[in-house]
Design a protein around this motif. Structure first.
Motif, PDB file in Angstrom:
ATOM      1  N   SER A 121       0.827  -1.212   0.000  1.00 51.80           N
ATOM      2  CA  SER A 121       0.000   0.000   0.000  1.00 51.80           C
ATOM      3  C   SER A 121       0.861   1.262   0.000  1.00 51.80           C
ATOM      4  N   ARG A 122       2.158   1.104  -0.160  1.00 50.10           N
ATOM      5  CA  ARG A 122       3.095   2.219  -0.051  1.00 50.10           C
ATOM      6  C   ARG A 122       2.663   3.432  -0.870  1.00 50.10           C
ATOM      7  N   THR A 123       2.343   3.195  -2.135  1.00 55.33           N
ATOM      8  CA  THR A 123       2.001   4.342  -2.990  1.00 55.33           C
ATOM      9  C   THR A 123       0.674   4.960  -2.547  1.00 55.33           C
ATOM     10  N   ASN A 124      -0.253   4.142  -2.078  1.00 51.26           N
ATOM     11  CA  ASN A 124      -1.523   4.688  -1.615  1.00 51.26           C
ATOM     12  C   ASN A 124      -1.333   5.500  -0.353  1.00 51.26           C
ATOM     13  N   ILE A 125      -0.422   5.021   0.499  1.00 53.25           N
ATOM     14  CA  ILE A 125      -0.130   5.769   1.717  1.00 53.25           C
ATOM     15  C   ILE A 125       0.433   7.136   1.340  1.00 53.25           C
ATOM     16  N   ALA A 126       1.332   7.143   0.359  1.00 49.01           N
ATOM     17  CA  ALA A 126       1.931   8.411  -0.065  1.00 49.01           C
ATOM     18  C   ALA A 126       0.870   9.364  -0.603  1.00 49.01           C
ATOM     19  N   ALA A 127      -0.016   8.840  -1.441  1.00 48.78           N
ATOM     20  CA  ALA A 127      -1.059   9.692  -2.018  1.00 48.78           C
ATOM     21  C   ALA A 127      -1.946  10.262  -0.923  1.00 48.78           C
ATOM     22  N   LEU A 128      -2.323   9.388   0.006  1.00 47.32           N
ATOM     23  CA  LEU A 128      -3.164   9.857   1.111  1.00 47.32           C
ATOM     24  C   LEU A 128      -2.435  10.895   1.945  1.00 47.32           C
ATOM     25  N   PHE A 129      -1.130  10.665   2.140  1.00 49.38           N
ATOM     26  CA  PHE A 129      -0.367  11.590   2.960  1.00 49.38           C
ATOM     27  C   PHE A 129      -0.429  12.998   2.362  1.00 49.38           C
ATOM     28  N   VAL A 130      -0.243  13.082   1.074  1.00 50.99           N
ATOM     29  CA  VAL A 130      -0.281  14.389   0.418  1.00 50.99           C
ATOM     30  C   VAL A 130      -1.636  15.059   0.644  1.00 50.99           C
ATOM     31  N   VAL A 190       5.661  19.398  -0.074  1.00 51.30           N
ATOM     32  CA  VAL A 190       5.131  18.040   0.070  1.00 51.30           C
ATOM     33  C   VAL A 190       4.646  17.509  -1.284  1.00 51.30           C
ATOM     34  N   VAL A 191       3.890  18.332  -2.004  1.00 53.63           N
ATOM     35  CA  VAL A 191       3.361  17.883  -3.287  1.00 53.63           C
ATOM     36  C   VAL A 191       4.488  17.578  -4.261  1.00 53.63           C
ATOM     37  N   ILE A 192       5.491  18.475  -4.321  1.00 54.71           N
ATOM     38  CA  ILE A 192       6.549  18.270  -5.310  1.00 54.71           C
ATOM     39  C   ILE A 192       7.385  17.036  -4.981  1.00 54.71           C
ATOM     40  N   THR A 193       7.736  16.865  -3.715  1.00 55.06           N
ATOM     41  CA  THR A 193       8.590  15.716  -3.401  1.00 55.06           C
ATOM     42  C   THR A 193       7.837  14.399  -3.544  1.00 55.06           C
ATOM     43  N   MET A 194       6.532  14.406  -3.313  1.00 57.59           N
ATOM     44  CA  MET A 194       5.819  13.134  -3.351  1.00 57.59           C
ATOM     45  C   MET A 194       5.011  12.957  -4.627  1.00 57.59           C
ATOM     46  N   GLN A 195       5.248  13.843  -5.591  1.00 59.05           N
ATOM     47  CA  GLN A 195       4.416  13.840  -6.793  1.00 59.05           C
ATOM     48  C   GLN A 195       4.367  12.482  -7.480  1.00 59.05           C
ATOM     49  N   LYS A 196       5.549  11.885  -7.661  1.00 60.57           N
ATOM     50  CA  LYS A 196       5.607  10.626  -8.400  1.00 60.57           C
ATOM     51  C   LYS A 196       4.806   9.537  -7.709  1.00 60.57           C
ATOM     52  N   LEU A 197       5.062   9.390  -6.398  1.00 58.91           N
ATOM     53  CA  LEU A 197       4.339   8.377  -5.641  1.00 58.91           C
ATOM     54  C   LEU A 197       2.848   8.679  -5.614  1.00 58.91           C
ATOM     55  N   PHE A 198       2.535   9.978  -5.539  1.00 52.37           N
ATOM     56  CA  PHE A 198       1.139  10.415  -5.474  1.00 52.37           C
ATOM     57  C   PHE A 198       0.372   9.949  -6.707  1.00 52.37           C
ATOM     58  N   VAL A 199       0.941  10.220  -7.870  1.00 54.75           N
ATOM     59  CA  VAL A 199       0.272   9.830  -9.113  1.00 54.75           C
ATOM     60  C   VAL A 199       0.165   8.310  -9.194  1.00 54.75           C
ATOM     61  N   LYS A 200       1.265   7.631  -8.833  1.00 52.25           N
ATOM     62  CA  LYS A 200       1.261   6.170  -8.854  1.00 52.25           C
ATOM     63  C   LYS A 200       0.169   5.624  -7.945  1.00 52.25           C
ATOM     64  N   GLY A 201       0.065   6.219  -6.766  1.00 50.53           N
ATOM     65  CA  GLY A 201      -0.886   5.729  -5.775  1.00 50.53           C
ATOM     66  C   GLY A 201      -2.322   5.841  -6.243  1.00 50.53           C
ATOM     67  N   LEU A 202      -2.589   6.838  -7.062  1.00 53.90           N
ATOM     68  CA  LEU A 202      -3.957   7.010  -7.527  1.00 53.90           C
ATOM     69  C   LEU A 202      -4.240   6.218  -8.795  1.00 53.90           C
ATOM     70  N   THR A 203      -3.191   5.856  -9.530  1.00 53.85           N
ATOM     71  CA  THR A 203      -3.450   5.206 -10.812  1.00 53.85           C
ATOM     72  C   THR A 203      -3.001   3.760 -10.864  1.00 53.85           C
ATOM     73  N   GLU A 204      -2.002   3.374 -10.068  1.00 57.30           N
ATOM     74  CA  GLU A 204      -1.421   2.042 -10.166  1.00 57.30           C
ATOM     75  C   GLU A 204      -2.462   0.970  -9.861  1.00 57.30           C
ATOM     76  N   THR A 205      -2.530  -0.017 -10.706  1.00 58.71           N
ATOM     77  CA  THR A 205      -3.487  -1.092 -10.456  1.00 58.71           C
ATOM     78  C   THR A 205      -2.791  -2.415 -10.226  1.00 58.71           C
ATOM     79  N   GLU A 206      -1.585  -2.556 -10.726  1.00 58.09           N
ATOM     80  CA  GLU A 206      -0.938  -3.871 -10.642  1.00 58.09           C
ATOM     81  C   GLU A 206      -0.598  -4.219  -9.205  1.00 58.09           C
ATOM     82  N   LYS A 207      -1.049  -5.370  -8.792  1.00 61.15           N
ATOM     83  CA  LYS A 207      -0.725  -5.828  -7.455  1.00 61.15           C
ATOM     84  C   LYS A 207      -0.010  -7.161  -7.550  1.00 61.15           C
TER      85      LYS A 207
END
Lengths: 351, 283
Positions: free
Chosen positions: B198-207, B266-283
């Motif tokens: 859930s790492r990327t989702n945690i990052a997105a939520l954190f932002v 916060v947004v700039i440093t976590m941008q990549k993870l943020f986008v991944k967290g909202l779009t990534e589907t592969e588990k």
């Protein structure tokens, strides 16, 4: 290494019983294939042995322990899942080492076992990759590697090859067989593919609607199927079934043709004949009205109906043939190739 | 679009540039205002080009008393307060909701769905609705004017719980089973498998939650009476109403600029993870 005993095993979900009184004795080092159509309960059976499903009734013994109430980890089993179930965030090495790490093996021991398994499965080159960087066949190997490193008493395979393409499946099938022979670990393998079942298993357990139809060696199942279901499921192309009337060893077909046999049955029966056992014979009693041909190169499958009826009939002829549709072919069948089943119960009768 | 015509390219660029200009104009004016001295800011017309007092204003705002003649805390202190509150809210919300989602998805206990719906229903009760009873509770517990009081009432989050539940539901059951065969207990499974997955989702939520916490206005306004506990967002408003004097726009705008910085970082440093967290589907 261990033998497995299934004793009167049942499984119910609420009021619906999905597995009925399964018995079976599996010897140490044996490779058992559980085979049946989807929904027959074969995966449920495997998962009950693994400890992933609760057991409603009966007992499972692994070695001399009753394992009914043990967690999967305590049963000393390893399982290979259909979709591999590799941990996506761990490298191949970490995936294989995870179970050992939890069991608090020393670092050196873990490393040695992972190396050993990687060598056996030839995956040493990508130990540091993540599962998503691997192809289906490689993931399959890793999943098996994860099972091997644990040195379990029992391997459980849940349709491990069904996500692979046809060619790879044949190759992996052979490898699994070799691997099991080499390691000598008791294995239970679930599949719906009868070819896989025939080629892999020392013995096959055929399940249908939660009942064990037959439990025996592949050749036993092929040459003496215990029921219409087993007869139709094992063997490709599938066996022909013709309604017939038995009396005094003679079988009368729907269209009046009479076939000599050694059966002791009498009354309405289902006669089973495998397509490859029909012998072209211009004097033969079984007449086939040709409909379509399937050219396989080495042989030709002739599909049609029993002349004068609407009962499907298939014959397998050697070589490439060219037979126009509508023509009638005559066949005979040796008495030992005839399988007679009770028409009502579908059970084998008369011998 | 597969169209490859020059005037369409030009048109899209013009539209985009105009859009950016509209969005960026207030920020530009803030920046310009923060770079002039107080006197220039009281004269008409408003300057549109930066002046030469930026660093002067910067140090005065951040380390000086900020606004002259008032009794509000130094701006660095308020930034710190805001940061502490936003971090506690974001981390607290994530921690609590990931644990509740874990319980709801992976454990069978009586009234499981009942609890889920109970959590879900709290979506209908945002802080503003329950503000009086919450204030009462926080006051009775003696948490007024404290970081705990600032963040704790905002920590429970149905949205995050729901989101983690959806994430966990996409993780195939076989992974859990495979972990069970490997001998991992519930906690090991949680730490070794669920949290990394859930790492990327945690990052997105954190932002999202950090910005949510940073922008809190009503609640901090209510429970902080001590000036050393005010947050930056409140202080900007207070500066405007500072007792009986013309607003010192240069200092106020500098404060606003400073208030914008942490969320941007916060947004700039976590941008990549943020986008991944909202779009990534592969588990």
């Amino acid at each position: 290494m261990a033998s497995i005993t299934l004793e009167n095993l049942t499984k119910s979900y609420g009021d619906t019983e999905v597995l009925h009184h399964v018995h079976g004795q599996i010897e140490d080092g044996e490779f058992i294939v559980v085979v049946g159509p989807s929904g027959c309960g074969k995966s449920t059976l495997l998962r009950m042995i693994a400890g992933l499903e609760t057991i409603t009734g009966g007992q499972v013994h692994i070695g001399d322990r009753v394992v009914n109430d043990l967690e999967p980890a305590q049963r000393d089993i390893a399982m290979v899942f259909q979709n591999y179930a590799l941990y996506p965030h761990m490298t191949v090495r970490e995936n294989m080492a995870y179970g050992l790490k939890i069991r608090k093996f020393s670092k050196a021991e873990i490393e040695a076992r992972v190396r050993e398994a990687a060598e056996i499965l030839e995956i040493g080159d990508y130990l540091d990759r993540k599962p998503r960087q691997l192809s289906g066949g490689q993931r399959q190997r890793v999943a098996m590697g994860r099972a091997i490193v644990r040195h379990p008493k029992v391997f459980l395979f849940d349709e491990p090859l069904s996500n692979l393409d046809a060619k790879l499946r044949v190759q992996m099938r052979l490898e699994i067989r070799k691997l099991q022979k080499r390691l000598g670990v008791t294995s239970i393998y679930v599949t719906h593919d009868q070819v896989e079942a025939m080629t892999l298993g020392d013995r096959l357990m055929v399940l249908n609607k939660g009942y064990v139809e037959q439990f025996g060696s592949p050749i036993e199942l092929y040459s003496r199927p215990a029921s219409v279901f087993v007869a139709g499921f094992i063997g490709s192309p599938a066996m022909n079934f013709l309604p017939a009337h038995a009396e005094g060893g003679r079988l009368t077909l729907e269209n009046g043709a009479v076939i000599a046999s050694t059966t002791a049955a009498s009354g309405p029966v289902t006669l089973g004949i495998r397509p490859e056992h029909l012998v072209a014979d211009s004097q033969g009693p079984i007449r086939l009205a040709v409909d379509v041909l399937e050219q396989l190169g080495a042989n030709t499958l002739v599909h049609g109906v029993l002349a004068g009826t609407r009962t499907d009939l298939t014959a397998s002829l050697e070589g490439v043939r060219d037979i126009p549709g509508g023509q009638e072919l005559a066949f005979s069948a040796p008495p030992e190739a005839l399988h007679v089943f009770d028409r009502a119960t579908g059970q084998r009768v008369g011998d | 679009m597969v169209e490859n015509r020059r005037w369409i390219d030009i048109l899209t660029h013009v539209v985009l540039i105009v859009g950016i200009a509209i969005v960026a104009l207030p920020i530009w004016i803030t920046f310009v205002a923060a770079s002039h001295d107080a006197v220039r800011m009281t004269q008409a017309p408003l300057p549109l080009l930066p002046g030469g007092h930026f660093w002067e204003n910067f140090t005065a705002t951040l380390f000086g008393s900020g606004l002259s003649g008032t009794e509000i805390a130094p701006v660095w202190r308020m930034l710190l307060n805001s940061l502490a509150m936003a971090l506690m809210i974001a981390v607290g919300k994530i921690a609590i909701s990931i644990i509740s989602a874990f319980a709801i998805v992976y454990f069978r206990f009586p009234f499981r769905m009942g609890f889920f719906w109970l959590i879900f229903i709290t979506l209908m009760l945002p802080v503003e609705v329950r503000i009086l009873p919450t204030f009462e509770v926080v006051a009775d517990l003696g948490m007024l004017n404290s970081y705990v009081g600032l963040s704790l009432p905002l920590i429970a989050s149905a949205t995050a719980t729901f989101m983690f539940r959806q994430v966990f539901l996409t993780i195939p059951d076989e992974l859990l089973e495979s972990a069970r065969v490997d001998g991992a207990g519930p906690l090991r499974f949680f730490w070794d498998i669920l949290v990394p997955l859930s790492r990327t989702n945690i990052a997105a939520l954190f932002v999202i939650l950090f910005i949510y916490g940073w922008n809190q206005y009503l609640w901090p306004l209510l429970i902080t009476t001590d000036t050393s506990m005010t947050t930056i967002v409140i202080s900007i408003k207070q500066m405007l109403e500072a007792a009986e004097q013309t607003p010192q726009w240069n200092i106020i705008m500098m404060t606003a600029l400073l208030a914008m910085l942490p969320p941007i970082v916060v947004v700039i440093t976590m941008q990549k993870l943020f986008v991944k967290g909202l779009t990534e589907t592969e588990k």
